[in-house]
Design a protein around this motif. Structure first.
Motif, PDB file in Angstrom:
ATOM      1  N   LEU A  27       0.812  -1.211   0.000  1.00 51.70           N
ATOM      2  CA  LEU A  27       0.000   0.000   0.000  1.00 51.70           C
ATOM      3  C   LEU A  27       0.852   1.270   0.000  1.00 51.70           C
ATOM      4  CD1 LEU A  27      -2.728  -1.078   2.591  1.00 51.70           C
ATOM      5  CD2 LEU A  27      -3.035  -0.850   0.120  1.00 51.70           C
ATOM      6  N   GLY A  28       2.149   1.124   0.313  1.00 55.32           N
ATOM      7  CA  GLY A  28       3.026   2.296   0.245  1.00 55.32           C
ATOM      8  C   GLY A  28       3.858   2.560   1.476  1.00 55.32           C
ATOM      9  N   ALA A  29       3.798   1.682   2.490  1.00 54.94           N
ATOM     10  CA  ALA A  29       4.593   1.912   3.697  1.00 54.94           C
ATOM     11  C   ALA A  29       6.074   1.696   3.406  1.00 54.94           C
ATOM     12  CB  ALA A  29       4.136   0.978   4.817  1.00 54.94           C
ATOM     13  N   ASP A  30       6.905   2.627   3.860  1.00 60.37           N
ATOM     14  CA  ASP A  30       8.358   2.491   3.746  1.00 60.37           C
ATOM     15  C   ASP A  30       8.927   1.685   4.902  1.00 60.37           C
ATOM     16  OD1 ASP A  30       8.842   4.430   1.427  1.00 60.37           O
ATOM     17  OD2 ASP A  30       7.772   5.701   2.860  1.00 60.37           O
ATOM     18  N   HIS A  31       8.243   1.706   6.035  1.00 61.00           N
ATOM     19  CA  HIS A  31       8.676   0.990   7.234  1.00 61.00           C
ATOM     20  C   HIS A  31       7.465   0.282   7.831  1.00 61.00           C
ATOM     21  CE1 HIS A  31      12.151   3.709   6.971  1.00 61.00           C
ATOM     22  NE2 HIS A  31      11.277   4.701   6.929  1.00 61.00           N
ATOM     23  N   TYR A  32       7.717  -0.821   8.506  1.00 63.01           N
ATOM     24  CA  TYR A  32       6.652  -1.524   9.219  1.00 63.01           C
ATOM     25  C   TYR A  32       7.127  -1.805  10.629  1.00 63.01           C
ATOM     26  CZ  TYR A  32       3.002  -4.843  10.454  1.00 63.01           C
ATOM     27  OH  TYR A  32       1.944  -5.464  11.074  1.00 63.01           O
ATOM     28  N   VAL A  33       6.303  -1.486  11.608  1.00 63.28           N
ATOM     29  CA  VAL A  33       6.640  -1.704  13.014  1.00 63.28           C
ATOM     30  C   VAL A  33       5.636  -2.682  13.610  1.00 63.28           C
ATOM     31  CG1 VAL A  33       6.959  -0.659  15.286  1.00 63.28           C
ATOM     32  CG2 VAL A  33       7.618   0.611  13.224  1.00 63.28           C
ATOM     33  N   ASP A  34       6.115  -3.826  14.023  1.00 67.08           N
ATOM     34  CA  ASP A  34       5.306  -4.808  14.738  1.00 67.08           C
ATOM     35  C   ASP A  34       5.254  -4.374  16.200  1.00 67.08           C
ATOM     36  OD1 ASP A  34       4.219  -6.936  16.101  1.00 67.08           O
ATOM     37  OD2 ASP A  34       5.703  -8.409  15.438  1.00 67.08           O
ATOM     38  N   THR A  35       4.116  -3.857  16.621  1.00 68.80           N
ATOM     39  CA  THR A  35       4.027  -3.275  17.963  1.00 68.80           C
ATOM     40  C   THR A  35       4.009  -4.328  19.061  1.00 68.80           C
ATOM     41  OG1 THR A  35       1.600  -3.169  17.796  1.00 68.80           O
ATOM     42  CG2 THR A  35       2.845  -1.228  17.090  1.00 68.80           C
ATOM     43  N   GLU A  36       3.862  -5.607  18.690  1.00 66.72           N
ATOM     44  CA  GLU A  36       3.977  -6.677  19.684  1.00 66.72           C
ATOM     45  C   GLU A  36       5.447  -7.017  19.955  1.00 66.72           C
ATOM     46  OE1 GLU A  36      -0.142  -9.249  19.199  1.00 66.72           O
ATOM     47  OE2 GLU A  36       1.608  -9.844  18.013  1.00 66.72           O
ATOM     48  N   ALA A  37       6.283  -6.819  18.942  1.00 66.23           N
ATOM     49  CA  ALA A  37       7.695  -7.181  19.078  1.00 66.23           C
ATOM     50  C   ALA A  37       8.582  -6.006  19.455  1.00 66.23           C
ATOM     51  CB  ALA A  37       8.196  -7.807  17.774  1.00 66.23           C
ATOM     52  N   ASP A  38       8.176  -4.797  19.087  1.00 63.69           N
ATOM     53  CA  ASP A  38       9.009  -3.614  19.305  1.00 63.69           C
ATOM     54  C   ASP A  38       8.203  -2.503  19.973  1.00 63.69           C
ATOM     55  OD1 ASP A  38      11.459  -4.500  17.926  1.00 63.69           O
ATOM     56  OD2 ASP A  38      10.219  -4.420  16.131  1.00 63.69           O
ATOM     57  N   ASP A  39       8.926  -1.640  20.694  1.00 65.09           N
ATOM     58  CA  ASP A  39       8.325  -0.439  21.256  1.00 65.09           C
ATOM     59  C   ASP A  39       8.129   0.546  20.102  1.00 65.09           C
ATOM     60  OD1 ASP A  39       7.857   2.091  22.324  1.00 65.09           O
ATOM     61  OD2 ASP A  39       9.116   1.738  24.073  1.00 65.09           O
ATOM     62  N   PRO A  40       6.864   0.859  19.734  1.00 70.43           N
ATOM     63  CA  PRO A  40       6.654   1.706  18.553  1.00 70.43           C
ATOM     64  C   PRO A  40       7.248   3.101  18.707  1.00 70.43           C
ATOM     65  CG  PRO A  40       4.597   1.401  19.770  1.00 70.43           C
ATOM     66  CD  PRO A  40       5.593   0.450  20.351  1.00 70.43           C
ATOM     67  N   ALA A  41       7.202   3.669  19.913  1.00 73.14           N
ATOM     68  CA  ALA A  41       7.766   5.003  20.119  1.00 73.14           C
ATOM     69  C   ALA A  41       9.281   4.988  19.907  1.00 73.14           C
ATOM     70  CB  ALA A  41       7.427   5.504  21.521  1.00 73.14           C
ATOM     71  N   GLU A  42       9.936   3.958  20.425  1.00 70.04           N
ATOM     72  CA  GLU A  42      11.386   3.856  20.257  1.00 70.04           C
ATOM     73  C   GLU A  42      11.751   3.695  18.787  1.00 70.04           C
ATOM     74  OE1 GLU A  42      14.955   0.788  21.559  1.00 70.04           O
ATOM     75  OE2 GLU A  42      13.197   1.034  22.865  1.00 70.04           O
ATOM     76  N   ARG A  43      11.006   2.872  18.061  1.00 71.19           N
ATOM     77  CA  ARG A  43      11.288   2.662  16.639  1.00 71.19           C
ATOM     78  C   ARG A  43      11.096   3.960  15.854  1.00 71.19           C
ATOM     79  NH1 ARG A  43      13.225   1.074  13.692  1.00 71.19           N
ATOM     80  NH2 ARG A  43      12.081  -0.171  12.164  1.00 71.19           N
ATOM     81  N   LEU A  44      10.073   4.729  16.186  1.00 69.63           N
ATOM     82  CA  LEU A  44       9.857   5.993  15.478  1.00 69.63           C
ATOM     83  C   LEU A  44      10.958   6.994  15.794  1.00 69.63           C
ATOM     84  CD1 LEU A  44       5.970   6.413  15.791  1.00 69.63           C
ATOM     85  CD2 LEU A  44       7.280   5.714  13.773  1.00 69.63           C
ATOM     86  N   ARG A  45      11.428   6.995  17.023  1.00 67.21           N
ATOM     87  CA  ARG A  45      12.538   7.889  17.363  1.00 67.21           C
ATOM     88  C   ARG A  45      13.800   7.492  16.591  1.00 67.21           C
ATOM     89  NH1 ARG A  45      10.527   7.273  22.672  1.00 67.21           N
ATOM     90  NH2 ARG A  45      12.256   5.845  23.197  1.00 67.21           N
ATOM     91  N   GLU A  46      14.011   6.182  16.406  1.00 65.22           N
ATOM     92  CA  GLU A  46      15.162   5.715  15.633  1.00 65.22           C
ATOM     93  C   GLU A  46      15.079   6.186  14.181  1.00 65.22           C
ATOM     94  OE1 GLU A  46      15.072   1.514  16.080  1.00 65.22           O
ATOM     95  OE2 GLU A  46      15.851   1.522  18.132  1.00 65.22           O
ATOM     96  N   LEU A  47      13.856   6.361  13.685  1.00 72.69           N
ATOM     97  CA  LEU A  47      13.657   6.841  12.312  1.00 72.69           C
ATOM     98  C   LEU A  47      13.717   8.366  12.222  1.00 72.69           C
ATOM     99  CD1 LEU A  47      10.746   4.442  11.262  1.00 72.69           C
ATOM    100  CD2 LEU A  47      13.112   4.366  10.435  1.00 72.69           C
ATOM    101  N   GLY A  48      13.926   9.027  13.349  1.00 67.88           N
ATOM    102  CA  GLY A  48      14.056  10.476  13.356  1.00 67.88           C
ATOM    103  C   GLY A  48      12.915  11.206  14.020  1.00 67.88           C
ATOM    104  N   GLY A  49      11.887  10.475  14.449  1.00 67.78           N
ATOM    105  CA  GLY A  49      10.718  11.114  15.080  1.00 67.78           C
ATOM    106  C   GLY A  49       9.675  11.477  14.055  1.00 67.78           C
ATOM    107  N   ALA A  50       8.427  11.207  14.375  1.00 72.25           N
ATOM    108  CA  ALA A  50       7.333  11.430  13.430  1.00 72.25           C
ATOM    109  C   ALA A  50       6.820  12.863  13.482  1.00 72.25           C
ATOM    110  CB  ALA A  50       6.185  10.466  13.723  1.00 72.25           C
ATOM    111  N   SER A  51       6.574  13.419  12.314  1.00 70.48           N
ATOM    112  CA  SER A  51       5.893  14.715  12.244  1.00 70.48           C
ATOM    113  C   SER A  51       4.418  14.555  12.572  1.00 70.48           C
ATOM    114  CB  SER A  51       6.049  15.313  10.844  1.00 70.48           C
ATOM    115  OG  SER A  51       7.380  15.650  10.578  1.00 70.48           O
TER     116      SER A  51
END
Length: 338
Positions: free
Chosen positions: A210-234
């Motif tokens: 559908l167009g996602a560049d990244h996928y975060v499995d919220t059961e396996a990873d902390d979604p906030a931490e993963r987004l911070r690793e990507l630079g933080g979400a606007s």
């Protein structure tokens, strides 16, 4: 034309759907009658089914994702003609007189009507709506594909385009369901870097398609931490109606970022104010939009080939469609085809 029509009505709050034969409604002077080709089944239809709003007069026909053709117009209607393709969404008209309307802020009209709540909606072969509630539907859009865009589509598209995110910014879509699978498409087509967040890995392949560049499995990873690793979400577009899910992503905001909630959880959402202060972040909500916003959504969707994934049902199967929608068993939107 037959003088009667088939419809699916809620006899009274909390009662089961009833397939009924009704007289075809006549439009008032400022109304338009629409021959319904398709009507989406939305979670908000539960408001009518269960009587969540005290103002609902029963029996009532639900449905606020209506696509069809103009069948007849009232005496004072000049902007619509028989045969034109139109859609009717959640916003079912406004008074033009209250302070919000005088400012042109029709979505906040103090006397706004809601399709399928204040008047009969699209679980029927015909429906009647106020002239200002109609949006033109591009010929290139199939009716079944267009119907969910009048609620799920306009809600995600309109929220994103009114956010402060700019092309190239990281936009996260929390939840890949009825709202989220459209949010991912709109974010991708608008030029954002897109992260899709969902439980498990079942939806990863589809989210990327559908167009996602990244996928975060919220059961396996902390979604906030993963987004911070990507630079933080606007922007984090929160589409899943879960307080826990929304709370879990607030820490993933970048500077001046915003959690934009369009899915409504039943419980309050608690946030880390310290993180919001540190990032100048915010948590806010977005309503769907008026007929103008619906038309913009439909035109953009036709231009950039944004389509929902749907399952279709006949009017006689409305109960099945509704229950499967409530149980999240349908992927991703249920649509009735009268």
């Amino acid at each position: 034309m037959s003088e009667t029509m088939r419809a699916v009505a809620v006899p009274d709050a909390g009662e089961e759907f009833d397939v009924v034969e009704r007289d075809v409604p006549e439009p008032g002077p400022d109304e338009v009658r629409v021959a319904v080709d398709a009507c989406g089944v939305c979670h908000s239809d539960e408001i009518t089914k269960e009587g969540a709003y005290p103002r609902i007069d029963y029996p009532r026909i639900p449905g606020h994702e209506v696509v069809g053709r103009v069948d007849a117009v009232g005496d004072d209607v000049t902007e619509w003609e028989a045969g034109e393709r139109v859609g009717v969404g959640w916003h079912g008209g406004h008074c033009f007189e209250c302070p919000a309307c005088r400012r042109g802020d029709f979505i906040n009209c103090e006397n706004a009507a809601v399709t399928g709540i204040d008047f009969d909606g699209g679980y029927a072969e015909y429906t009647v709506a106020p002239r200002e509630a109609l949006a033109a539907v591009p010929d290139s859009l199939d009716a079944v594909d267009a119907a969910p865009l009048l609620c799920a589509g306009i809600t995600t598209f309109n929220a994103l385009r009114n956010s402060d995110a700019r092309p190239g910014d990281l936009v996260a879509v929390q939840g890949v369901g009825g709202l989220g699978h459209l949010g991912v498409q709109y974010a991708h087509r608008a030029g954002f870097e897109v992260a899709a967040l969902s439980r498990g890995t079942e939806k990863e392949a589809q989210a990327r398609e559908l167009g996602a560049d990244h996928y975060v499995d919220t059961e396996a990873d902390d979604p906030a931490e993963r987004l911070r690793e990507l630079g933080g979400a606007s922007v984090i577009l929160a589409t899943a109606p879960s307080s826990d899910a929304i709370e879990s992503v607030v820490g993933g905001l970048g500077a001046d970022g915003e959690v934009l909630a369009v899915g409504i959880p039943p419980e309050p959402v608690g946030v880390n104010v310290g993180h919001l202060v540190g990032t100048r972040g915010s948590v806010s909500g977005w309503a769907s939009g008026t007929a103008k916003d619906s038309q913009d959504t439909l035109e953009f969707s036709a231009l950039r080939d944004v389509t929902p994934e749907v399952e279709t049902f006949g009017l006689a199967d409305a109960s099945e469609a509704y229950e499967r929608m409530l149980n999240s068993d349908v992927r991703f939107r249920a649509v009735l085809t009268p």
